[in-house]
Design a protein around this motif. Sequence first.
Motif, PDB file in Angstrom:
ATOM      1  N   ARG A  42      33.561  14.161-110.977  1.00 44.30           N
ATOM      2  CA  ARG A  42      34.372  12.706-110.643  1.00 44.30           C
ATOM      3  C   ARG A  42      33.261  11.780-110.109  1.00 44.30           C
ATOM      4  NH1 ARG A  42      39.182  15.448-109.483  1.00 44.30           N
ATOM      5  NH2 ARG A  42      39.341  15.090-107.292  1.00 44.30           N
ATOM      6  N   SER A  43      33.032  11.782-108.767  1.00 43.34           N
ATOM      7  CA  SER A  43      32.165  10.844-107.911  1.00 43.34           C
ATOM      8  C   SER A  43      31.794  11.542-106.930  1.00 43.34           C
ATOM      9  CB  SER A  43      32.855   9.613-108.011  1.00 43.34           C
ATOM     10  OG  SER A  43      33.648   9.637-106.898  1.00 43.34           O
ATOM     11  N   GLU A 100      31.932  10.176-103.946  1.00 40.99           N
ATOM     12  CA  GLU A 100      32.651   9.613-103.130  1.00 40.99           C
ATOM     13  C   GLU A 100      34.142  10.703-103.088  1.00 40.99           C
ATOM     14  OE1 GLU A 100      31.310   7.758-105.168  1.00 40.99           O
ATOM     15  OE2 GLU A 100      30.650   5.652-104.314  1.00 40.99           O
ATOM     16  N   ASP A 101      34.283  11.128-104.465  1.00 38.61           N
ATOM     17  CA  ASP A 101      35.552  12.119-104.258  1.00 38.61           C
ATOM     18  C   ASP A 101      35.023  13.440-103.427  1.00 38.61           C
ATOM     19  OD1 ASP A 101      37.172  10.360-105.233  1.00 38.61           O
ATOM     20  OD2 ASP A 101      36.915  11.082-107.399  1.00 38.61           O
ATOM     21  N   LEU A 159      24.268   8.816-102.814  1.00 41.79           N
ATOM     22  CA  LEU A 159      24.714   7.603-102.696  1.00 41.79           C
ATOM     23  C   LEU A 159      23.960   6.506-102.180  1.00 41.79           C
ATOM     24  CD1 LEU A 159      28.309   8.531-101.699  1.00 41.79           C
ATOM     25  CD2 LEU A 159      27.888   7.608-103.635  1.00 41.79           C
TER      26      LEU A 159
END
Lengths: 121, 406
Positions: free
Chosen positions: B338-339, B341-342, B373
């Motif tokens: 997903r990302s 962040e997740d 990131l």
Amino acid sequence: MKYLLLIYGQESDWFNLTPAQTGAMMAEYGKFTEEITSQGKNLGANRLKPVAAATTVRVRDGKRVLTDGPFAETKEQLGGYYLVEAADLDEAVAIAAKIPAVRHGSVEVRPIFAMEQAAST
Amino acid sequence: MDLEKLHREESGRVLSTLIRLLGDFDLAEEMLQEAYAVALQKWPVEGAPANPRAWLVSTARHKAIDRLRRDRRFETKRDEIARNVESTAQPADDFGDDMFPDDRLRLIFTCSHPALATDAQVALTLHTICGLTTEEISRAFLVSVATMAQRLVRAKRKIRDANIPYRVPAREDLPDRLDAALLVVYLIFNEGYLASTGDALIRRELCAEAIRLARTMCELLPCEAESQALLGLMLLHDSRCDARVSADGEIILLDEQDRALWHSEQIREGTALTESALRGGSKGSYALQASIAALHANAKTARETDWPQIAALYGALLETHPSPVIAVNRAVAVAMARSPEDGLALLDELESRDELSEFHLLPAARADLLRRLGRSAEAADAYRRALALATNDVERRFLRRRLAML
């Protein structure tokens, strides 16, 4: 009234004896056993194999858990015993796993010394 | 005839039969050594026998009969053992690959008996089934030869004194006992695969021995899905062995490995075994881990990895077999699927738990996501925390390199 007499001692003391000392000790045990047997007071006695041969059995959530070695929990106390005949350790463990206490406490399975030659007459 | 090679390859099979015949590990080992000594003298002169294995069993057997006649130690057991030895059919020269396949199973289950301590199970298995010497095992596990010798002596004494039976467990006990035996194999493999200390050659050997053991178990108990899953898992991991360490001994992560160095034959076999285990109804942790390994192994490039599927499999694994390593791996997979962040959110949740405060892979995984990131200051902090917790030198060098690259 029946009493269970539990014999405690350091295994190393026994292993360090000379053959003559072992012989003398065995003779003393033999004499004692004979004495209480003739008085009709001996209900059964055995010498245990060393703690290295011990296995501790517990059943938790219906699952059998074996641990190598003797029972070592100081919070629990010896509360009884069964002397059983079993073909091998697997059978002894299977029997031990049916003792009700095995679900909250523990049962130590200790093989008995075979004493064809002496003492336990 | 290479006797050393023969010893390594045959001793487990020969020993397993001798132990059954003689009812005594030590006596069986001693007689096998004597049989090898005779072989060492005779074979170079007279040529090797057509069936070396049958020759070794029958020579050791005769040695045992001689010994029993002479030695007072065996007086009480002598008749029983002698009956056993003499009543068993002489292994003929035309025996196939396996004289007594059940004997090896008996030995596997005895060595992994749950009444033995786990480290004793592992040592005994490597010694008696795989034929590794006490010196080799002590080097692999970084303990002194004396300590390892003592461990083996104690384990054999316990088998004898407590009368641990030498047999394949009853059907109702088989699932539990098979789990225990597979765990020993898995521990041997992990010791070879994960630890980076010790003798590198011996470690490769441990992986090979674990794979050989699992193969034997799959042959002897062909319907067991969990054995297939474990064999598949180990083959898939082992397929990367040439790609995961650089020439100078540094770690190379999965996404940076040269996939041309992966062993395609092992990947093919490992994938097929995993599929077969899943079809056979396996829901255990080996099958789930093997499925994840198969997805990695069959991705042509790191970019083509099926991360959503891997994240889902880690989720399933976490439910049935919760562990910090799996929780961190799942967060990383989610970050990829997903990302970042997740993934970070999952790691934050893990970090709030006390029991993971000493676990270096957690800050290491965090650092990597923060780096991606572009949050360099936070990433540097996390790398430093990971460095403070990591104990393995190769991992520490890796973390330092990453920190320096920020």
